[in-house]
Write a protein that holds these residues in place. Sequence first.
Motif, PDB file in Angstrom:
ATOM      1  N   SER A  31       0.804  -1.075  -0.068  1.00 20.29           N
ATOM      2  CA  SER A  31       0.016   0.199   0.043  1.00 20.29           C
ATOM      3  C   SER A  31       0.819   1.236   0.105  1.00 20.29           C
ATOM      4  CB  SER A  31      -1.075  -0.075   1.476  1.00 20.29           C
ATOM      5  OG  SER A  31      -2.021  -1.091   1.238  1.00 20.29           O
ATOM      6  N   ALA A  33       2.181   1.664  -3.536  1.00 19.63           N
ATOM      7  CA  ALA A  33       1.200   2.250  -4.391  1.00 19.63           C
ATOM      8  C   ALA A  33       0.605   3.720  -4.128  1.00 19.63           C
ATOM      9  CB  ALA A  33      -0.164   1.306  -4.131  1.00 19.63           C
ATOM     10  N   VAL A  34       0.740   4.332  -2.968  1.00 20.83           N
ATOM     11  CA  VAL A  34       0.533   5.599  -2.826  1.00 20.83           C
ATOM     12  C   VAL A  34       1.469   6.699  -2.937  1.00 20.83           C
ATOM     13  CG1 VAL A  34      -1.707   5.064  -1.386  1.00 20.83           C
ATOM     14  CG2 VAL A  34       0.395   5.806  -0.267  1.00 20.83           C
ATOM     15  N   GLY A  35       2.813   6.075  -3.147  1.00 19.81           N
ATOM     16  CA  GLY A  35       4.002   6.843  -3.351  1.00 19.81           C
ATOM     17  C   GLY A  35       4.761   7.179  -2.112  1.00 19.81           C
ATOM     18  N   TYR A  78     -11.416  11.430   8.170  1.00 22.01           N
ATOM     19  CA  TYR A  78     -11.773  12.127   7.202  1.00 22.01           C
ATOM     20  C   TYR A  78     -11.914  13.915   7.924  1.00 22.01           C
ATOM     21  CZ  TYR A  78     -12.656   7.667   5.139  1.00 22.01           C
ATOM     22  OH  TYR A  78     -12.742   6.690   4.611  1.00 22.01           O
ATOM     23  N   ILE A 132     -10.542   5.422  12.049  1.00 16.36           N
ATOM     24  CA  ILE A 132     -11.358   5.240  10.786  1.00 16.36           C
ATOM     25  C   ILE A 132     -12.949   4.761  11.555  1.00 16.36           C
ATOM     26  CG2 ILE A 132     -11.710   3.527   8.719  1.00 16.36           C
ATOM     27  CD1 ILE A 132      -8.862   3.001   9.057  1.00 16.36           C
ATOM     28  N   PRO A 133     -13.733   5.694  11.012  1.00 15.97           N
ATOM     29  CA  PRO A 133     -15.361   5.435  11.514  1.00 15.97           C
ATOM     30  C   PRO A 133     -15.740   4.185  10.972  1.00 15.97           C
ATOM     31  CG  PRO A 133     -15.104   7.102   9.716  1.00 15.97           C
ATOM     32  CD  PRO A 133     -13.676   6.822  10.069  1.00 15.97           C
ATOM     33  N   SER A 185      -3.741  -4.171   7.800  1.00 13.30           N
ATOM     34  CA  SER A 185      -3.294  -4.035   6.626  1.00 13.30           C
ATOM     35  C   SER A 185      -4.677  -2.997   5.657  1.00 13.30           C
ATOM     36  CB  SER A 185      -2.915  -5.166   5.855  1.00 13.30           C
ATOM     37  OG  SER A 185      -4.238  -6.065   5.570  1.00 13.30           O
ATOM     38  N   VAL A 186      -5.809  -3.637   6.233  1.00 17.18           N
ATOM     39  CA  VAL A 186      -7.018  -2.650   5.651  1.00 17.18           C
ATOM     40  C   VAL A 186      -6.834  -1.512   6.095  1.00 17.18           C
ATOM     41  CG1 VAL A 186      -9.563  -2.850   6.039  1.00 17.18           C
ATOM     42  CG2 VAL A 186      -8.363  -4.934   4.916  1.00 17.18           C
ATOM     43  N   ALA A 232      -4.253   0.735   4.409  1.00 21.46           N
ATOM     44  CA  ALA A 232      -4.552   1.219   3.357  1.00 21.46           C
ATOM     45  C   ALA A 232      -5.838   2.410   3.228  1.00 21.46           C
ATOM     46  CB  ALA A 232      -5.108  -0.155   2.095  1.00 21.46           C
ATOM     47  N   VAL A 233      -6.771   2.050   3.717  1.00 19.45           N
ATOM     48  CA  VAL A 233      -7.834   2.939   3.876  1.00 19.45           C
ATOM     49  C   VAL A 233      -7.173   4.564   4.166  1.00 19.45           C
ATOM     50  CG1 VAL A 233     -10.174   3.684   5.059  1.00 19.45           C
ATOM     51  CG2 VAL A 233      -9.738   1.233   4.267  1.00 19.45           C
ATOM     52  N   TYR A 248      -4.901   5.998   1.593  1.00 22.47           N
ATOM     53  CA  TYR A 248      -5.579   6.161   0.196  1.00 22.47           C
ATOM     54  C   TYR A 248      -6.457   7.442   0.388  1.00 22.47           C
ATOM     55  CZ  TYR A 248      -4.398   3.369  -3.461  1.00 22.47           C
ATOM     56  OH  TYR A 248      -3.454   2.657  -4.491  1.00 22.47           O
ATOM     57  N   GLU A 249      -6.889   7.845   1.716  1.00 22.51           N
ATOM     58  CA  GLU A 249      -7.503   9.117   2.016  1.00 22.51           C
ATOM     59  C   GLU A 249      -6.103  10.122   1.967  1.00 22.51           C
ATOM     60  OE1 GLU A 249     -10.091  10.408   2.023  1.00 22.51           O
ATOM     61  OE2 GLU A 249      -9.936  12.394   3.194  1.00 22.51           O
ATOM     62  N   PHE A 285      -3.692   9.866   0.178  1.00 23.08           N
ATOM     63  CA  PHE A 285      -3.448   9.715  -1.560  1.00 23.08           C
ATOM     64  C   PHE A 285      -4.591  10.946  -2.222  1.00 23.08           C
ATOM     65  CE2 PHE A 285      -4.594   8.958  -5.846  1.00 23.08           C
ATOM     66  CZ  PHE A 285      -3.143   8.655  -6.289  1.00 23.08           C
ATOM     67  N   ARG A 286      -5.810  10.644  -1.805  1.00 20.92           N
ATOM     68  CA  ARG A 286      -6.823  11.422  -2.442  1.00 20.92           C
ATOM     69  C   ARG A 286      -6.605  13.060  -2.133  1.00 20.92           C
ATOM     70  NH1 ARG A 286     -11.457  13.709  -1.189  1.00 20.92           N
ATOM     71  NH2 ARG A 286     -11.236  13.504   1.047  1.00 20.92           N
ATOM     72  N   TYR A 342     -11.726   7.813  -7.720  1.00 19.72           N
ATOM     73  CA  TYR A 342     -12.179   9.122  -7.260  1.00 19.72           C
ATOM     74  C   TYR A 342     -13.113  10.020  -8.091  1.00 19.72           C
ATOM     75  CZ  TYR A 342      -9.048   7.542  -3.637  1.00 19.72           C
ATOM     76  OH  TYR A 342      -8.511   6.541  -2.584  1.00 19.72           O
ATOM     77  N   GLN A 382      -2.875   4.111  -8.790  1.00 23.02           N
ATOM     78  CA  GLN A 382      -1.621   3.601  -8.022  1.00 23.02           C
ATOM     79  C   GLN A 382      -0.287   4.374  -8.919  1.00 23.02           C
ATOM     80  OE1 GLN A 382      -1.214  -0.825  -7.341  1.00 23.02           O
ATOM     81  NE2 GLN A 382      -3.410  -0.942  -7.899  1.00 23.02           N
ATOM     82  N   VAL A 383       0.555   4.723  -8.187  1.00 17.64           N
ATOM     83  CA  VAL A 383       1.696   5.503  -8.293  1.00 17.64           C
ATOM     84  C   VAL A 383       2.968   4.688  -8.073  1.00 17.64           C
ATOM     85  CG1 VAL A 383       0.408   7.791  -8.502  1.00 17.64           C
ATOM     86  CG2 VAL A 383       1.688   7.040  -6.281  1.00 17.64           C
ATOM     87  N   GLY A 384       3.084   3.517  -7.830  1.00 18.57           N
ATOM     88  CA  GLY A 384       3.985   2.985  -7.160  1.00 18.57           C
ATOM     89  C   GLY A 384       4.640   1.913  -8.259  1.00 18.57           C
ATOM     90  N   LEU A 429      -3.165  -4.395  -6.152  1.00 19.84           N
ATOM     91  CA  LEU A 429      -3.204  -4.329  -4.650  1.00 19.84           C
ATOM     92  C   LEU A 429      -4.077  -5.719  -4.253  1.00 19.84           C
ATOM     93  CD1 LEU A 429      -4.723  -0.880  -4.158  1.00 19.84           C
ATOM     94  CD2 LEU A 429      -2.668  -1.542  -3.367  1.00 19.84           C
ATOM     95  N   VAL A 455      -7.689  -5.315   0.282  1.00 20.96           N
ATOM     96  CA  VAL A 455      -7.325  -4.115   0.147  1.00 20.96           C
ATOM     97  C   VAL A 455      -8.064  -3.077  -0.667  1.00 20.96           C
ATOM     98  CG1 VAL A 455      -5.520  -2.269  -0.319  1.00 20.96           C
ATOM     99  CG2 VAL A 455      -5.024  -4.415   1.354  1.00 20.96           C
ATOM    100  N   ALA A 469     -11.662  -2.492   0.301  1.00 18.69           N
ATOM    101  CA  ALA A 469     -11.714  -1.683   1.498  1.00 18.69           C
ATOM    102  C   ALA A 469     -11.719  -0.215   1.196  1.00 18.69           C
ATOM    103  CB  ALA A 469     -10.850  -2.135   2.648  1.00 18.69           C
ATOM    104  N   VAL A 470     -10.671  -0.062   0.318  1.00 21.08           N
ATOM    105  CA  VAL A 470     -10.196   1.460  -0.053  1.00 21.08           C
ATOM    106  C   VAL A 470     -11.339   1.878  -0.876  1.00 21.08           C
ATOM    107  CG1 VAL A 470      -9.127   2.581  -1.730  1.00 21.08           C
ATOM    108  CG2 VAL A 470      -7.807   1.083  -0.077  1.00 21.08           C
ATOM    109  N   PHE A 490     -18.193   5.321   1.727  1.00 26.94           N
ATOM    110  CA  PHE A 490     -18.562   5.525   2.630  1.00 26.94           C
ATOM    111  C   PHE A 490     -18.425   6.999   2.968  1.00 26.94           C
ATOM    112  CE2 PHE A 490     -17.502   6.940   7.273  1.00 26.94           C
ATOM    113  CZ  PHE A 490     -18.674   6.123   7.866  1.00 26.94           C
TER     114      PHE A 490
END
Lengths: 195, 195
Positions: free
Chosen positions: A39, A42-44, A108, A141-142, A153-154, A157-158, A161-162, A164-165, B108, B143-145, B150, B154, B157-158, B164
């Motif tokens: 993860s 993946a997000v840099g 969030y 994480i709500p 791991s979940v 990742a969540v 990715y937030e 990342f967004r 997104y 993904q930027v890796g 994934l 994962v 969940a993302v 959500f």
Amino acid sequence: MTNERRQKIESVLSKRQNDLTVVLENVFDPHNISAVMRSCDAVGIQDIYVLNTKIPLHKKWGPRSSSSAAKWLTVHQFQNTEECFTQLRKKYSTILTTHLSTDAVSLYQLDLTQPVALVFGNEHSGVSEEIIQLADGNFVIPQVGMIRSLNISVACAVTLYEAFRQKHNTGHFEKQKLDSQVYSTLFTQWELNHE
Amino acid sequence: MTNERRQKIESVLSKRQNDLTVVLENVFDPHNISAVMRSCDAVGIQDIYVLNTKIPLHKKWGPRSSSSAAKWLTVHQFQNTEECFTQLRKKYSTILTTHLSTDAVSLYQLDLTQPVALVFGNEHSGVSEEIIQLADGNFVIPQVGMIRSLNISVACAVTLYEAFRQKHNTGHFEKQKLDSQVYSTLFTQWELNHE
């Protein structure tokens, strides 16, 4: 090295973020660590911190590691919390833990576009009291289900990715963020890696 | 039943979403399925669809299932794609696949506040061509890796947490969405479940 491969490496390095990291405190399951590393890649994320005060050091990760993601990351291993935090404070203005508690804010509500280190704790006991005291804040994480726990791991990742967004929306992937010396060192290292 | 338990069940049921679902097409790893179910429960999904056209049906999930999340979900199992899609079309106006391809849009960019079913495919071969043809669109998690994949648990969940986030921002958790008969049936079922 083929042109295609060179371009891939350049593209990935040009998007690596020097202001976001993950700290794994006494996380022991190799599958969890490996999934977290994927993860991160993946997000840099480039740098991750592994702090083992209650469990033995993991086998060394590095350019020739068998873990598929570890060879694309810079893994900083520590056995001493103070040393780890001294290093973290040099690069990340905020250190946040993930720990269920009444004062936790929602993922969030966080601004993840600022330099931040995110601490995930041991699979059974979570983030330690010592780390919670040293950190700047705590988030969750709500969840609105019957079961109140997500696998690490979940959860990681969540969270990533937030980040990342938010970073994507604010242009963090549009220009190189690694300093040029780090970029060159990694480029040389990655040339020798197998995918 | 204690008051606390009754309130927990009521709170969870009052947030269950009737306009978001996950379809697992030939996903075979029980750990992946179990992790996906936990994520579904966590974000308020009630119904999930399991479509096995190339692998045997899984053992039945239900109120007395040993999987910790399955007993809080309504699992619809199918062996026939057409039957599965006929059922899906009754409740979800859009069906989206997750499949790496040039025409995929980013997660997104999706509006996940509208009724939508999200299809995740087999661990090795991904979503089948048949399902891609039947679906309304296709998305990817950016993904930027260096590594471009994934794990399904994962990825799911993302995706579900992006749904959500969007639903939370647009008030989807503020009033009961299950119809009252479904609510009552589930309440009666859940009273008998052990946590």
